[in-house]
Design a protein around this motif. Structure first.
Motif, PDB file in Angstrom:
ATOM      1  N   GLU A 126       0.665  -0.953   0.031  1.00 46.64           N
ATOM      2  CA  GLU A 126      -0.211  -0.150  -0.163  1.00 46.64           C
ATOM      3  C   GLU A 126       0.452   1.069  -0.198  1.00 46.64           C
ATOM      4  O   GLU A 126       0.701   1.698  -0.749  1.00 46.64           O
ATOM      5  CB  GLU A 126      -1.141  -0.186   1.433  1.00 46.64           C
ATOM      6  CG  GLU A 126      -1.833  -1.085   1.116  1.00 46.64           C
ATOM      7  CD  GLU A 126      -2.880  -1.522   1.925  1.00 46.64           C
ATOM      8  OE1 GLU A 126      -3.972  -1.661   2.383  1.00 46.64           O
ATOM      9  OE2 GLU A 126      -2.184  -1.349   3.659  1.00 46.64           O
ATOM     10  N   TRP A 127       2.085   0.939   0.804  1.00 50.82           N
ATOM     11  CA  TRP A 127       2.942   2.165   0.443  1.00 50.82           C
ATOM     12  C   TRP A 127       3.248   3.020  -0.581  1.00 50.82           C
ATOM     13  O   TRP A 127       3.317   3.324  -0.729  1.00 50.82           O
ATOM     14  CB  TRP A 127       4.012   2.169   1.950  1.00 50.82           C
ATOM     15  CG  TRP A 127       3.554   2.629   3.306  1.00 50.82           C
ATOM     16  CD1 TRP A 127       3.478   1.368   4.338  1.00 50.82           C
ATOM     17  CD2 TRP A 127       3.317   3.885   3.291  1.00 50.82           C
ATOM     18  NE1 TRP A 127       3.044   3.115   5.666  1.00 50.82           N
ATOM     19  CE2 TRP A 127       2.764   4.087   4.670  1.00 50.82           C
ATOM     20  CE3 TRP A 127       2.888   5.190   2.943  1.00 50.82           C
ATOM     21  CZ2 TRP A 127       3.500   5.241   5.445  1.00 50.82           C
ATOM     22  CZ3 TRP A 127       3.008   6.338   3.301  1.00 50.82           C
ATOM     23  CH2 TRP A 127       2.793   6.273   5.412  1.00 50.82           C
ATOM     24  N   LEU A 128       3.770   1.449  -1.366  1.00 51.21           N
ATOM     25  CA  LEU A 128       4.277   1.364  -2.761  1.00 51.21           C
ATOM     26  C   LEU A 128       3.079   2.733  -3.753  1.00 51.21           C
ATOM     27  O   LEU A 128       4.332   3.151  -4.396  1.00 51.21           O
ATOM     28  CB  LEU A 128       4.856   0.352  -3.563  1.00 51.21           C
ATOM     29  CG  LEU A 128       5.151   0.567  -4.384  1.00 51.21           C
ATOM     30  CD1 LEU A 128       6.533   0.507  -5.062  1.00 51.21           C
ATOM     31  CD2 LEU A 128       5.533  -1.477  -5.250  1.00 51.21           C
ATOM     32  N   TRP A 129       2.058   2.408  -3.175  1.00 53.48           N
ATOM     33  CA  TRP A 129       0.387   2.865  -4.819  1.00 53.48           C
ATOM     34  C   TRP A 129       0.610   4.117  -4.144  1.00 53.48           C
ATOM     35  O   TRP A 129       1.029   5.084  -4.661  1.00 53.48           O
ATOM     36  CB  TRP A 129       0.235   1.698  -4.324  1.00 53.48           C
ATOM     37  CG  TRP A 129      -0.243   0.868  -5.026  1.00 53.48           C
ATOM     38  CD1 TRP A 129       0.093  -0.220  -4.901  1.00 53.48           C
ATOM     39  CD2 TRP A 129      -0.051   0.773  -7.202  1.00 53.48           C
ATOM     40  NE1 TRP A 129       0.311  -1.121  -6.325  1.00 53.48           N
ATOM     41  CE2 TRP A 129       0.274  -0.301  -7.367  1.00 53.48           C
ATOM     42  CE3 TRP A 129      -0.326   2.052  -7.683  1.00 53.48           C
ATOM     43  CZ2 TRP A 129       0.372  -0.578  -8.417  1.00 53.48           C
ATOM     44  CZ3 TRP A 129      -0.009   1.258  -9.298  1.00 53.48           C
ATOM     45  CH2 TRP A 129       0.813   0.210  -9.383  1.00 53.48           C
ATOM     46  N   VAL A 130       0.594   4.485  -2.076  1.00 57.88           N
ATOM     47  CA  VAL A 130       0.829   5.587  -2.103  1.00 57.88           C
ATOM     48  C   VAL A 130       2.100   6.569  -2.930  1.00 57.88           C
ATOM     49  O   VAL A 130       1.750   7.809  -2.800  1.00 57.88           O
ATOM     50  CB  VAL A 130       0.706   5.821  -0.828  1.00 57.88           C
ATOM     51  CG1 VAL A 130       0.773   7.143  -0.144  1.00 57.88           C
ATOM     52  CG2 VAL A 130      -0.620   5.419  -0.351  1.00 57.88           C
ATOM     53  N   VAL A 131       3.128   6.240  -2.744  1.00 56.95           N
ATOM     54  CA  VAL A 131       4.448   6.894  -2.633  1.00 56.95           C
ATOM     55  C   VAL A 131       4.305   7.243  -4.751  1.00 56.95           C
ATOM     56  O   VAL A 131       4.286   8.242  -4.639  1.00 56.95           O
ATOM     57  CB  VAL A 131       5.497   5.802  -2.516  1.00 56.95           C
ATOM     58  CG1 VAL A 131       6.783   6.990  -3.062  1.00 56.95           C
ATOM     59  CG2 VAL A 131       5.742   6.077  -0.937  1.00 56.95           C
ATOM     60  N   ILE A 132       3.950   5.798  -5.347  1.00 59.22           N
ATOM     61  CA  ILE A 132       3.689   6.577  -6.603  1.00 59.22           C
ATOM     62  C   ILE A 132       2.201   7.637  -6.647  1.00 59.22           C
ATOM     63  O   ILE A 132       2.971   8.290  -7.932  1.00 59.22           O
ATOM     64  CB  ILE A 132       3.475   5.303  -7.364  1.00 59.22           C
ATOM     65  CG1 ILE A 132       4.099   4.327  -7.090  1.00 59.22           C
ATOM     66  CG2 ILE A 132       2.953   5.491  -8.956  1.00 59.22           C
ATOM     67  CD1 ILE A 132       4.072   3.296  -7.381  1.00 59.22           C
ATOM     68  N   GLY A 133       1.510   7.926  -6.311  1.00 64.07           N
ATOM     69  CA  GLY A 133       0.576   8.545  -6.412  1.00 64.07           C
ATOM     70  C   GLY A 133       1.194   9.790  -5.791  1.00 64.07           C
ATOM     71  O   GLY A 133       0.917  11.279  -7.310  1.00 64.07           O
ATOM     72  N   VAL A 134       2.028   9.710  -4.815  1.00 67.34           N
ATOM     73  CA  VAL A 134       2.135  11.355  -4.226  1.00 67.34           C
ATOM     74  C   VAL A 134       3.288  12.049  -5.276  1.00 67.34           C
ATOM     75  O   VAL A 134       3.458  13.215  -5.625  1.00 67.34           O
ATOM     76  CB  VAL A 134       2.256  11.357  -3.088  1.00 67.34           C
ATOM     77  CG1 VAL A 134       2.455  12.337  -2.155  1.00 67.34           C
ATOM     78  CG2 VAL A 134       1.110  10.817  -1.756  1.00 67.34           C
ATOM     79  N   PHE A 135       3.988  11.269  -5.667  1.00 66.52           N
ATOM     80  CA  PHE A 135       5.300  11.686  -6.611  1.00 66.52           C
ATOM     81  C   PHE A 135       5.066  11.949  -7.931  1.00 66.52           C
ATOM     82  O   PHE A 135       5.590  12.540  -8.398  1.00 66.52           O
ATOM     83  CB  PHE A 135       6.724  10.630  -6.240  1.00 66.52           C
ATOM     84  CG  PHE A 135       7.138  10.812  -5.066  1.00 66.52           C
ATOM     85  CD1 PHE A 135       8.441  12.258  -4.803  1.00 66.52           C
ATOM     86  CD2 PHE A 135       6.905  10.453  -4.113  1.00 66.52           C
ATOM     87  CE1 PHE A 135       8.466  12.336  -4.115  1.00 66.52           C
ATOM     88  CE2 PHE A 135       7.859  10.602  -3.085  1.00 66.52           C
ATOM     89  CZ  PHE A 135       8.248  11.594  -2.688  1.00 66.52           C
ATOM     90  N   LEU A 136       3.670  10.882  -8.161  1.00 62.32           N
ATOM     91  CA  LEU A 136       3.011  11.428  -9.778  1.00 62.32           C
ATOM     92  C   LEU A 136       2.797  12.876  -9.891  1.00 62.32           C
ATOM     93  O   LEU A 136       2.917  13.631 -10.711  1.00 62.32           O
ATOM     94  CB  LEU A 136       2.660  10.120 -10.135  1.00 62.32           C
ATOM     95  CG  LEU A 136       1.806  10.708 -11.071  1.00 62.32           C
ATOM     96  CD1 LEU A 136       2.325  10.558 -12.246  1.00 62.32           C
ATOM     97  CD2 LEU A 136      -0.184   9.450 -11.491  1.00 62.32           C
TER      98      LEU A 136
END
Length: 184
Positions: A98-108
């Motif tokens: 879940e953290w992986l996807w959160v980081v991808i979304g935020v940095f996108l």
């Protein structure tokens, strides 16, 4: 006799090709030496050449991040939102995937804002405070790119946080129960 003249001509051609190649190497070396010299802008009195070492490059990169944070209100909003998401994720106990996807979304979204800032700065530099319809189009498309990246971030964050928030507020669904059973 024609064999000898052909051989001489071949030797001359090889020498000409070698001389041409050597001239190209010499000119490339001169260009490289010029690019390594410190170039100073006559207008602003600042260095315009390449960075000479890693630490100078790192300093300039950090300075660029700082300038975007100071000058761009939307970037400050994105970073503030990222901190809220970080706190919420820590509080709700997100797992590694879940953290992986959160980081991808935020940095996108943050990356989109960086690109938008660069595009707007280059367009402003090119048109020099004059209106041009293509400049307006490029700026609008760049702003639209940020909007799309923020929409993708919101979808990712909704998918990740929805079951956790519903469980936190006591709303039970099959999906939220499934997610919390996975956590143990």
């Amino acid at each position: 006799m024609t064999m000898d003249s052909d051989a001489k001509r071949g030797d001359n051609l090889q020498r000409d090709e070698l001389a041409t190649f050597q001239d190209e190497l010499d000119s490339a070396n001169k260009v490289q030496q010029k690019s390594q010299q410190v170039e100073v802008s006559s207008e602003h009195g600042r260095e315009t050449g390449r960075n000479r070492n890693f630490f100078k490059s790192l300093f300039n990169a950090l300075k660029g991040i700082f300038l975007v944070l100071v000058r761009e209100r939307n970037m400050r909003f994105h970073v503030g939102f990222a901190l809220v998401v970080l706190a919420g994720g820590l509080y709700l106990g997100l797992n590694r995937s879940e953290w992986l996807w959160v980081v991808i979304g935020v940095f996108l979204a943050i990356y989109g804002e960086f690109v938008n800032t660069v595009v707007e700065a280059v367009i402003d530099l090119m048109v020099d405070k004059r209106y041009h319809p293509l400049a307006g189009l490029v700026k609008d498309v760049s702003a639209g790119m940020v909007l799309v990246s923020v929409a993708a971030e919101m979808v990712i964050l909704f998918i990740i946080f929805q079951p956790h928030l519903w469980h936190f507020f006591g709303i039970q669904t099959d999906f939220s129960r499934f997610i919390h059973r996975l956590k143990g």
